[in-house]
Design a protein around this motif. Structure first.
Motif, PDB file in Angstrom:
ATOM      1  N   ARG A   1      36.572  47.375   2.011  1.00 54.01           N
ATOM      2  CA  ARG A   1      37.056  46.087   2.507  1.00 54.01           C
ATOM      3  C   ARG A   1      38.355  45.759   1.792  1.00 54.01           C
ATOM      4  NH1 ARG A   1      33.022  43.159   5.032  1.00 54.01           N
ATOM      5  NH2 ARG A   1      34.766  41.850   5.660  1.00 54.01           N
ATOM      6  N   SER A   2      39.291  45.137   2.516  1.00 54.29           N
ATOM      7  CA  SER A   2      40.625  45.026   1.943  1.00 54.29           C
ATOM      8  C   SER A   2      40.762  43.906   0.919  1.00 54.29           C
ATOM      9  CB  SER A   2      41.649  44.834   3.067  1.00 54.29           C
ATOM     10  OG  SER A   2      41.153  43.898   3.992  1.00 54.29           O
ATOM     11  N   HIS A   3      39.736  43.041   0.785  1.00 55.45           N
ATOM     12  CA  HIS A   3      39.890  41.995  -0.238  1.00 55.45           C
ATOM     13  C   HIS A   3      39.563  42.545  -1.615  1.00 55.45           C
ATOM     14  CE1 HIS A   3      35.933  41.037   1.901  1.00 55.45           C
ATOM     15  NE2 HIS A   3      35.700  41.905   0.954  1.00 55.45           N
TER      16      HIS A   3
ATOM     17  N   PRO B   1      26.975  49.852   5.564  1.00 54.65           N
ATOM     18  CA  PRO B   1      26.136  49.134   6.529  1.00 54.65           C
ATOM     19  C   PRO B   1      24.761  48.827   5.940  1.00 54.65           C
ATOM     20  CG  PRO B   1      26.375  51.434   7.145  1.00 54.65           C
ATOM     21  CD  PRO B   1      27.177  51.258   5.915  1.00 54.65           C
TER      22      PRO B   1
ATOM     23  N   ASP C   1      39.915  40.509  -9.018  1.00 55.35           N
ATOM     24  CA  ASP C   1      40.088  41.055 -10.368  1.00 55.35           C
ATOM     25  C   ASP C   1      39.931  42.570 -10.380  1.00 55.35           C
ATOM     26  OD1 ASP C   1      40.510  38.563 -11.251  1.00 55.35           O
ATOM     27  OD2 ASP C   1      38.498  38.268 -12.096  1.00 55.35           O
TER      28      ASP C   1
ATOM     29  N   PRO D   1      42.720  50.360   7.189  1.00 54.31           N
ATOM     30  CA  PRO D   1      41.534  50.440   6.330  1.00 54.31           C
ATOM     31  C   PRO D   1      41.637  51.601   5.350  1.00 54.31           C
ATOM     32  CG  PRO D   1      40.920  50.234   8.639  1.00 54.31           C
ATOM     33  CD  PRO D   1      42.410  50.411   8.604  1.00 54.31           C
TER      34      PRO D   1
ATOM     35  N   MET E   1      48.318  39.993   5.109  1.00 57.88           N
ATOM     36  CA  MET E   1      49.128  41.156   5.487  1.00 57.88           C
ATOM     37  C   MET E   1      48.209  42.256   6.018  1.00 57.88           C
ATOM     38  SD  MET E   1      51.911  43.042   3.096  1.00 57.88           S
ATOM     39  CE  MET E   1      50.731  43.821   2.030  1.00 57.88           C
ATOM     40  N   PRO E   2      48.232  42.542   7.282  1.00 51.01           N
ATOM     41  CA  PRO E   2      47.307  43.565   7.816  1.00 51.01           C
ATOM     42  C   PRO E   2      47.635  44.944   7.268  1.00 51.01           C
ATOM     43  CG  PRO E   2      48.625  42.486   9.554  1.00 51.01           C
ATOM     44  CD  PRO E   2      49.199  42.092   8.257  1.00 51.01           C
ATOM     45  N   THR E   3      46.566  45.605   6.833  1.00 54.94           N
ATOM     46  CA  THR E   3      46.767  46.967   6.329  1.00 54.94           C
ATOM     47  C   THR E   3      45.800  47.898   7.041  1.00 54.94           C
ATOM     48  OG1 THR E   3      45.215  46.448   4.587  1.00 54.94           O
ATOM     49  CG2 THR E   3      47.554  46.344   4.031  1.00 54.94           C
TER      50      THR E   3
ATOM     51  N   GLU F   1      34.556  53.103   4.215  1.00 58.90           N
ATOM     52  CA  GLU F   1      35.698  52.201   4.241  1.00 58.90           C
ATOM     53  C   GLU F   1      35.594  51.163   3.138  1.00 58.90           C
ATOM     54  OE1 GLU F   1      36.778  50.184   7.881  1.00 58.90           O
ATOM     55  OE2 GLU F   1      36.740  52.136   8.880  1.00 58.90           O
TER      56      GLU F   1
ATOM     57  N   ASP G   1      32.359  48.988   2.467  1.00 60.51           N
ATOM     58  CA  ASP G   1      31.750  48.401   3.651  1.00 60.51           C
ATOM     59  C   ASP G   1      30.550  49.225   4.075  1.00 60.51           C
ATOM     60  OD1 ASP G   1      31.189  46.869   5.755  1.00 60.51           O
ATOM     61  OD2 ASP G   1      33.031  47.235   6.879  1.00 60.51           O
TER      62      ASP G   1
END
Lengths: 290, 488
Positions: free
Chosen positions: A16-18, A29, A21, A5, A1-3, A14, A27
């Motif tokens: 990461r969307s994963h 750099p 638990d 950021p 499901m795109p969300t 930002e 994210d």
């Protein structure tokens, strides 16, 4: 499901969307210096592939413009190593084994060189440290077939024993007393008892007594009246408890009936003079040198 | 089971598109600062660099044939010299001991005084400080440097930058060159370098340390401390409320804000938000955000703040070098004592003393002669013509003295034995051996025992090595071995 950021509230980085638990990952750099090291590694690997052998093919491999091979590097190392030892080799070539033994530096060098040459060439038969094995003489004891002086050891090394291709080889042959029907089985059993009596191992005194005249007639010429042996002929001394082919009555009788004869190659031509001298000094130092 | 969400691959790629791949370095232009801490830092820097450059030139007479450099690690000869101590390769455990002392010393210093190692004595800090000093001399102070950095490539900028990097490389060369002195005889090496007669390995190591110095002190700087160094990550384990740290006393400073001369101080904090503490920080952090990983504890912000406090007429040490306990007590109008003796400092001190005593004792009682007895395993024993049994041994005498030593070798516990040495022609119950100076001397020994006097296949016995001729302080040492023969 795109969300869209999501941003971290504190750092504004930002996220990461994963999620595992409940744990999420920012994210961030990579640090720049780390990236530079990474790029530098890639560059170095390319340079390496140009300079050195790298990529295998079906029939060969890319040789690299330096023409480097490990085999050549090893050869160069060996040449350099030999050159560094040249002084010692020259002195050893000019000296007799006895002179080598007199000079502490030369002796040390010869013992080290002899040890490594022995392990390469001699140990397969005579065992590590010259301990010998059935059929192959022990070189560490003081019982010698052809003599244990420096000269005798050097002669044996140079010309071998019963080695057809060398005219000066040491040769002797014991008759096959049973196979050639010189003695009967009973006579051989009697002689065997007589021979074992030299070292008090006979278990049949009567047989030993019967064997005495046979020994005197057939064996004494080479092995000596009292079994003292004869190094001129390479005939083993029988009056000690060291047996080349085994010291039980059966094995002694077998050796009388159909003797085995050891063969040693001549090493002149295979090993250079200096190596043979180092081996001479080393074998002499194993404990039995005379 | 929790619900697993699957990402749409295209969307993730879309998200990543506008993200930079690497973090841009925040450029730091530390401002010059004067004060007590700065003076300490200069003093430490001068002493440490002085020791580093002068130590290899100190001489120490060890007698003829031995190097006379006080501190020398001689790789080809496999010896290390520290004043009167000479270390052989098999004694590297002294190095382990030295590292342990270093570690416990660091733990103790950190528990007591916080990050003094990082802020004052770490080579990274010392050389970075030196390089920043050069930078300031050439390019000017903070404002001038920021301006120069933002300006285009004018002639003046090229000249300044070239001069700066030139001096940096020169300093790096001196650093790399001095390091090599610890591994070579310093005067000889300098002579060789001047005559350009150096080996490729010397050149390589000078080049390597020159490059690392230039890179670490000129460019990497605080990033070494923040990203590369493991020490900041786990030194928090040595901290407690009584360790000295550099902190901002928020209770007194807040609420902060600009202060106009002559106006009242009521209802506001002492911090005038001048940002001097940030400007002088070599790692570019704001100490008012609290104690943080990047802070190396150099205390330059203390100097900067005290200077401002004196000028606005407020009490010094708004940024203080003090323990958390004392600062908390002060916040409540009380006073607390600085506790030097705490379980943690006691433990570190005890460990430090134990390791130190063990090393000193082992150095003190270190034998000047070491004897190794190796018995032949191939063959285990040899049966001789007269029925007696012979065993072979290799004896190595490691003589750490600068003179030849003579010994008598005896055998104790083997009845009827006789000995012979390869290279010596006499066979006798007593054997004379000599040990060459500063070397390992190896002998091959044969021990012969009549068959009848061997009671079993394995007879333990001792080699006894005693000084010969007898001299004062001469040693007698016993070395256990076994005599092997045929089992009955």
């Amino acid at each position: 499901m795109p969300t869209k950021p999501e941003k971290d509230a504190i750092t504004g980085t930002e996220i990461r969307s994963h999620e595992w638990d409940g744990i999420q990952e920012m994210d961030n750099p990579l640090p720049r210096w780390w990236l530079y090291v990474f790029y530098a590694s890639i560059l170095i690997s390319i340079i390496y592939m140009v300079l050195y052998p790298a990529i295998p093919g079906i029939t060969g491999y890319t040789k690299g413009i330096l023409g480097y091979t490990e085999r050549h590097a090893l050869e160069a190392d060996l040449v350099a190593h030999r050159e560094s030892q040249a002084g010692f080799f020259d002195r050893i070539a000019a000296a007799t084994p006895a002179e080598i033994r007199e000079d502490a530096d030369l002796l040390n060098f010869a013992l080290a060189g002899g040890k490594s040459a022995f392990a390469d060439n001699c140990a397969p038969c005579h065992a590590a440290g010259g301990a010998g094995r059935a059929g192959f003489p022990n070189l560490a004891d003081d019982d010698w077939l052809w003599g244990g002086s420096l000269d005798a050891i050097q002669t044996t090394l140079l010309h071998g024993i019963r080695w057809d291709q060398d005219d000066d080889t040491r040769v002797s042959e014991m008759p096959r007393f049973l196979a050639d029907e010189i003695l009967t089985t009973e006579q051989i059993a009697d002689v065997t008892q007589y021979v074992l009596a030299f070292v008090n191992r006979a278990d049949d005194p009567a047989a030993a007594a019967r064997g005495a005249p046979i020994y005197a007639e057939q064996c004494g010429v080479c092995h000596g009246a009292k079994g003292e042996g004869n190094q001129e002929l390479g005939s083993p001394r029988l009056s000690n408890d060291i047996w080349q082919y085994g010291g039980t009555a059966d094995l002694v009788a077998a050796q009388i009936g159909n003797p085995q004869h050891g063969v040693m190659p001549s090493w002149s031509g295979r090993l250079d003079e200096s190596t043979i001298k180092m081996l001479t000094v080393y074998v002499h130092s194993l404990g039995g040198g005379q | 089971m929790s619900e697993v969400q699957y990402e749409d691959a295209a969307s993730v790629r879309e998200q990543q598109k506008d993200l930079p791949l690497y973090a841009a370095r925040v450029k730091i232009f530390p401002k010059e600062v004067a004060g007590v801490v700065r003076r300490y830092k200069w003093a430490v820097l001068i002493v440490l660099l002085g020791v580093y450059y002068i130590a290899p030139w100190l001489r120490w007479d060890r007698g003829p044939g031995a190097p006379d450099q006080a501190f020398l690690i001689d790789m080809p000869a496999r010896r290390a010299y520290f004043l009167w101590i000479e270390i052989w390769p098999q004694e590297v455990y002294y190095l382990a001991g030295l590292l342990l002392i270093g570690a416990f010393g660091l733990f103790l210093a950190t528990a007591l005084f916080g990050r003094v190692w990082c802020g004052f004595t770490c080579p990274q800090t010392v050389w970075t400080d030196l390089f920043m000093w050069v930078e300031r001399l050439v390019e000017g102070d903070r404002a001038a440097r920021i301006r120069l950095d933002k300006s285009g490539w004018t002639v003046a900028k090229v000249a300044k930058r070239s001069l700066k990097h030139g001096v940096w490389i020169l300093l790096s060369l001196l650093t790399g060159g001095a390091w090599i002195m610890y591994f070579n005889d310093a005067p000889t090496l300098v002579n060789d370098i001047l005559l350009w007669q150096v080996t490729p390995s010397v050149l390589f190591f000078i080049g390597l340390f020159t490059a690392t110095t230039y890179l670490l002190a000129g460019f990497a700087r605080e990033q070494v401390c923040t990203y590369m160094c493991p020490w900041p990550r786990f030194q928090a384990a040595m901290f407690d409320e009584d360790s000295l740290i550099v902190t901002y006393e928020a209770w007194r400073g807040e609420p902060r804000g600009p202060h106009k001369k002559g106006t009242d101080w009521d209802g506001r904090g002492d911090c005038v938000a001048c940002n001097q503490c940030v400007a002088v920080c070599p790692t570019g952090i704001d100490i008012r955000d609290g104690n943080q990983l990047e802070c190396i504890g150099c205390g330059l912000c203390i100097d900067a703040c005290n200077d401002v406090m004196a000028r606005v007429g407020r009490p010094a040490n708004l940024i203080a070098y003090d323990s958390i306990n004392r600062q908390n007590a002060r916040a409540q109008g009380q006073t607390a004592k600085y506790r030097l003796i705490r379980p943690r400092t006691i433990i570190y001190t005890v460990l430090l003393v134990i390791v130190g005593v063990v090393i000193m004792a082992s150095l003190w009682t270190r034998p000047v002669v070491d004897v190794n007895v190796l018995r032949d395993r191939n063959p285990l024993f040899v049966r001789l013509t007269d029925g007696s049994i012979r065993n072979g041994f290799t004896i190595k005498i490691l003589n750490k003295q600068r003179s030849e030593q003579g010994y008598v070798l005896d055998v104790d516990g083997l009845p009827g034995e006789s000995m012979s040495v390869v290279g010596q022609d006499t066979a006798s119950p007593t054997v004379y051996l000599t040990a060459a100076p500063d070397a390992v001397t190896t002998y091959r020994i044969y021990v012969r025992v009549p068959r009848d006097s061997l009671k079993s296949g394995t007879v333990p016995f001792d080699f006894v090595l005693s000084q010969h001729p007898i001299v004062e302080g001469g040693v007698t040492s016993r070395h256990e071995s076994v005599f092997r023969g045929p089992e009955k």
